[in-house]
Design an enzyme around this catalytic site. Structure first.
Site, PDB file in Angstrom:
ATOM      1  N   ASP A 117      34.810   5.443  33.878  1.00  6.53           N
ATOM      2  CA  ASP A 117      34.859   6.785  33.300  1.00  6.53           C
ATOM      3  C   ASP A 117      35.808   7.707  34.073  1.00  6.53           C
ATOM      4  O   ASP A 117      35.689   8.926  33.979  1.00  6.53           O
ATOM      5  CB  ASP A 117      33.446   7.383  33.221  1.00  6.53           C
ATOM      6  CG  ASP A 117      32.771   7.482  34.581  1.00  6.53           C
ATOM      7  OD1 ASP A 117      33.320   6.908  35.558  1.00  6.53           O
ATOM      8  OD2 ASP A 117      31.696   8.105  34.683  1.00  6.53           O
ATOM      9  N   GLU A 118      36.719   7.116  34.840  1.00  7.08           N
ATOM     10  CA  GLU A 118      37.739   7.911  35.527  1.00  7.08           C
ATOM     11  C   GLU A 118      39.114   7.372  35.110  1.00  7.08           C
ATOM     12  O   GLU A 118      39.758   6.605  35.830  1.00  7.08           O
ATOM     13  CB  GLU A 118      37.539   7.814  37.052  1.00  7.08           C
ATOM     14  CG  GLU A 118      36.229   8.464  37.487  1.00  7.08           C
ATOM     15  CD  GLU A 118      35.801   8.082  38.908  1.00  7.08           C
ATOM     16  OE1 GLU A 118      36.641   7.578  39.684  1.00  7.08           O
ATOM     17  OE2 GLU A 118      34.626   8.279  39.235  1.00  7.08           O
TER      18      GLU A 118
ATOM     19  N   HIS B  48      36.584   3.059  38.478  1.00  8.57           N
ATOM     20  CA  HIS B  48      35.408   3.494  37.738  1.00  8.57           C
ATOM     21  C   HIS B  48      35.813   3.723  36.281  1.00  8.57           C
ATOM     22  O   HIS B  48      36.785   4.426  36.012  1.00  8.57           O
ATOM     23  CB  HIS B  48      34.835   4.767  38.379  1.00  8.57           C
ATOM     24  CG  HIS B  48      34.258   4.482  39.741  1.00  8.57           C
ATOM     25  ND1 HIS B  48      34.527   5.244  40.850  1.00  8.57           N
ATOM     26  CD2 HIS B  48      33.434   3.482  40.141  1.00  8.57           C
ATOM     27  CE1 HIS B  48      33.876   4.719  41.894  1.00  8.57           C
ATOM     28  NE2 HIS B  48      33.218   3.660  41.482  1.00  8.57           N
TER      29      HIS B  48
ATOM     30  N   GLU C 168      41.189  11.106  45.090  1.00 12.45           N
ATOM     31  CA  GLU C 168      40.497  11.804  44.000  1.00 12.45           C
ATOM     32  C   GLU C 168      41.521  12.786  43.451  1.00 12.45           C
ATOM     33  O   GLU C 168      41.878  13.751  44.121  1.00 12.45           O
ATOM     34  CB  GLU C 168      39.278  12.555  44.526  1.00 12.45           C
ATOM     35  CG  GLU C 168      38.291  11.677  45.280  1.00 12.45           C
ATOM     36  CD  GLU C 168      37.378  10.872  44.352  1.00 12.45           C
ATOM     37  OE1 GLU C 168      37.402  11.132  43.132  1.00 12.45           O
ATOM     38  OE2 GLU C 168      36.657  10.005  44.853  1.00 12.45           O
TER      39      GLU C 168
ATOM     40  N   TYR D 155      30.474  11.591  52.452  1.00 16.47           N
ATOM     41  CA  TYR D 155      29.175  10.917  52.352  1.00 16.47           C
ATOM     42  C   TYR D 155      29.447   9.429  52.429  1.00 16.47           C
ATOM     43  O   TYR D 155      30.417   8.939  51.875  1.00 16.47           O
ATOM     44  CB  TYR D 155      28.420  11.264  51.069  1.00 16.47           C
ATOM     45  CG  TYR D 155      29.072  10.778  49.817  1.00 16.47           C
ATOM     46  CD1 TYR D 155      28.746   9.525  49.290  1.00 16.47           C
ATOM     47  CD2 TYR D 155      30.026  11.556  49.174  1.00 16.47           C
ATOM     48  CE1 TYR D 155      29.365   9.072  48.147  1.00 16.47           C
ATOM     49  CE2 TYR D 155      30.646  11.098  48.036  1.00 16.47           C
ATOM     50  CZ  TYR D 155      30.313   9.853  47.524  1.00 16.47           C
ATOM     51  OH  TYR D 155      30.931   9.406  46.410  1.00 16.47           O
TER      52      TYR D 155
ATOM     53  N   ASN E 142      33.260  -0.213  43.237  1.00 16.32           N
ATOM     54  CA  ASN E 142      33.580   0.311  44.568  1.00 16.32           C
ATOM     55  C   ASN E 142      32.381   0.240  45.525  1.00 16.32           C
ATOM     56  O   ASN E 142      32.350   0.908  46.549  1.00 16.32           O
ATOM     57  CB  ASN E 142      34.098   1.747  44.465  1.00 16.32           C
ATOM     58  CG  ASN E 142      34.914   2.141  45.694  1.00 16.32           C
ATOM     59  OD1 ASN E 142      35.563   1.293  46.315  1.00 16.32           O
ATOM     60  ND2 ASN E 142      34.863   3.410  46.073  1.00 16.32           N
ATOM     61  N   ARG E 143      31.380  -0.589  45.158  1.00 14.51           N
ATOM     62  CA  ARG E 143      30.283  -0.902  46.076  1.00 14.51           C
ATOM     63  C   ARG E 143      30.100  -2.414  46.137  1.00 14.51           C
ATOM     64  O   ARG E 143      29.115  -2.900  46.661  1.00 14.51           O
ATOM     65  CB  ARG E 143      28.960  -0.276  45.589  1.00 14.51           C
ATOM     66  CG  ARG E 143      28.988   1.205  45.315  1.00 14.51           C
ATOM     67  CD  ARG E 143      29.150   2.038  46.582  1.00 14.51           C
ATOM     68  NE  ARG E 143      29.085   3.462  46.253  1.00 14.51           N
ATOM     69  CZ  ARG E 143      30.128   4.179  45.833  1.00 14.51           C
ATOM     70  NH1 ARG E 143      31.313   3.605  45.698  1.00 14.51           N
ATOM     71  NH2 ARG E 143      29.997   5.469  45.558  1.00 14.51           N
TER      72      ARG E 143
ATOM     73  N   HIS F 196      40.968   7.854  41.705  1.00 14.83           N
ATOM     74  CA  HIS F 196      39.667   8.234  41.149  1.00 14.83           C
ATOM     75  C   HIS F 196      39.731   9.655  40.601  1.00 14.83           C
ATOM     76  O   HIS F 196      40.737  10.354  40.784  1.00 14.83           O
ATOM     77  CB  HIS F 196      38.588   8.158  42.238  1.00 14.83           C
ATOM     78  CG  HIS F 196      38.324   6.770  42.717  1.00 14.83           C
ATOM     79  ND1 HIS F 196      37.178   6.083  42.414  1.00 14.83           N
ATOM     80  CD2 HIS F 196      39.078   5.934  43.477  1.00 14.83           C
ATOM     81  CE1 HIS F 196      37.222   4.883  42.966  1.00 14.83           C
ATOM     82  NE2 HIS F 196      38.364   4.757  43.626  1.00 14.83           N
TER      83      HIS F 196
HETATM   84 ZN   LIG Z   1      35.621   6.867  41.270  1.00 12.46          ZN
END
Ligand SMILES: [Zn+2]
Ligand SMILES: *[C@@H]1O[C@H](CO)[C@@H](O)[C@H](O)[C@H]1NC(C)=O
Ligand SMILES: *[C@@H]1O[C@H](CO)[C@@H](O)[C@H](O)[C@H]1NC(C)=O
Length: 492
Positions: free
Chosen positions: A130-131, A128, A311, A289, A189-190, A229
């Protein structure tokens, strides 16, 4: 006949010394923004932020980006690393982003670029945009390994026994745009094929960054991996999605092995395991989730690769002056996770009994619905397993008799080689000509030439020692080894 006996002798010598070498080796022994099912490919544009807020958000991240490496800084840092550590590294690109930025990867190994009977691990950062913490940490990791090879036992263990591949940024465009998605605003990641919902299985729609990762996984046999992440502090493991879209624990066949891996990470981290939100600092993805089209599940299903989604920082984009301490918090976890490919699991090679030819057989564990295949060329396999249990390991290969063996997995790696006999009931496919003389030389791949020379030298030294030392001394030596808990390899 002479051919046969000399190759048998060679096989014996190699087996003897590869066991020795292996034993020595062992002794050294996303952010989830939303809860519930949300296709974040669309959620990114559906956050209902006003234009002004989005602009402010960009400005805020732009300010925070001071002190972080830009995409060209990353490229320079990767090349500088290779310049410094060329002997144990290789730099290559796995493809390009939408905006044409090369996706640079580093391979760290004492034989970079060479195919060997060793496990491979991959780290992917900045999935991502922004990570950005992961991409910084991965360069720190690469440089730390370079600086500590032959000094620190864990660094040496990793470089000598694993092919470690590092992709600091999977999403350089997202990074420069200061946003989650790539330049097409797709959440990478989708964007992978999904086991339950083929909603994004149209290959033409797939993003170039995703395609590059998929090609990479098909070209290199990774045993395990992790993507980095930010936005939480937890080690997340498959499955990420449930069949009925419910938010509930959805265990994959290797749930125990994954929990072991995830706990290894969280337990080696300064405080990940002290989480209030996640028991032991780990979570099943779908329990947290569910997501669909994630990279982690795809790796396990189609890549034979056990992937965690890590994470590593509650703050997605912390000020740059915090990066050093975040690296210190995660360093041991990252190293231990990679080293787990050497210190745990089962490993071995599979040969045919008639020709000694390497066989790309399938390896399964009774009761676990998951099969891995030995590598085509060298017939090595590497499989993580949770320690503390007995497992029945089954090797199958069409045209050969299935063999199985029961092992007790302890807190250390086990070597289990298989020698498969041709199934004579299917004799027509087994003419003697199958054993071409070329096959004898595959066995040479077990040990590279320098290692073979070391082995032969060792043989002479050992023979000399044998005559010098009293028998008792040698017995004591083996007793001491056993006391250290090393496991002998076995061939089944
Ligand atoms: Zn992420
Ligand atoms: C871990 O430590 C960091 C830095 O001190 C802190 O910000 C974070 O809240 C801590 N997390 C837990 C789960 O203790
Ligand atoms: C094993 O997994 C496959 C998918 O990989 C599935 O199709 C099959 O039904 C499973 N078998 C059992 C016995 O659960």
């Amino acid at each position: 006949m002479a051919h046969l006996s000399s190759s048998l002798l060679l096989l014996f010598l190699l087996l003897f010394f590869s066991l020795n070498l292996l034993q020595t080796a062992i002794a050294r022994g996303g952010q989830r923004l939303h809860s519930g099912f949300v296709d974040e490919r669309y959620a990114a544009s559906g956050r209902h932020l006003s234009e002004e807020t989005e602009e402010n958000h960009f400005q805020k991240l732009n300010t925070l980006a001071h002190g972080y490496m830009t995409n060209s800084d990353i490229e320079k840092a990767i090349k500088a690393f290779h310049g410094r550590c060329g002997r144990i590294s290789r730099v290559y690109s796995i493809g390009k982003s939408v905006l044409g930025v090369p996706l640079w990867a580093m391979e760290i190994s004492n034989n970079p670029g060479k195919e060997e009977a060793k496990p491979a691990f991959k780290f992917i950062g900045n999935v991502h945009g922004d990570e950005p913490v992961g991409r910084e940490l991965l360069l720190l990791l690469a440089n730390w390994l370079c600086d500590n090879y032959m000094k620190d036992p864990l660094a040496t263990l990793i470089v000598d026994n694993v092919h470690l591949h590092i992709l600091p940024s999977m999403n350089p465009d997202g990074f420069s745009l200061r946003r989650r998605g790539n330049a097409n605003n797709v959440d990478l990641n989708r964007d992978f094929p999904d086991q339950f919902f083929p909603m994004n299985n149209d290959l033409d729609e797939r993003q170039p960054e995703t395609k590059a990762i998929m090609r990479w996984i098909r070209s290199i046999r990774f045993t395990a991996s992790a993507s980095l992440h930010g936005g939480a502090l937890v080690a997340n493991y498959p499955w990420d999605g449930t069949e009925d879209k419910s938010k509930s624990y959805y265990a994959c066949p290797d749930d125990e092995a994954f929990r072991y891996m995830a706990k290894l990470y969280s337990g080696s981290h300064i405080n990940m395991s002290h989480s209030n939100e996640f028991e032991a600092g780990i979570t099943n993805g779908a329990h947290w989730y569910p997501i669909y089209g994630g990279m982690q599940d795809w790796n396990y299903i189609y890549g034979g690769c056990f992937e965690l989604t890590l994470e590593i920082s509650d703050n997605k984009w912390p000020p740059a002056n915090e990066l050093r301490s975040i690296w210190q918090f995660n360093k041991k976890s990252m190293l231990n996770l990679v080293a787990s490919l050497v210190k745990s699991g089962i490993h071995g090679r599979i040969f045919s009994s008639d020709c000694g030819e390497p066989l790309s057989a399938s390896i399964a564990i009774k009761g676990i619905n998951y099969t891995i295949k030995a590598r085509e060329s060298l017939a090595d396999y590497h499989r993580l397993l949770a320690p503390g249990h007995q497992y029945e390991v089954v090797a199958t290969m069409p045209g050969y008799k299935t063999r199985s063996t029961t092992i007790l997995m302890r807190e250390e790696a086990m070597m289990v080689d298989f020698i498969l006999e041709p199934d004579v009931t299917q004799a027509d496919s087994f003419l003697p000509s199958r054993c071409s003389s070329r096959n004898y030389f595959h066995i040479m791949d077990v040990i590279s030439k320098p290692q073979l020379q070391i082995s032969l030298t060792l043989l002479l030294v050992l023979a000399f020692l044998y005559f010098l030392m009293k028998r008792k001394a040698i017995v004591n030596h083996f007793k001491a080894r056993r006391a250290k808990g090393q496991r002998r390899g076995s061939a089944v």
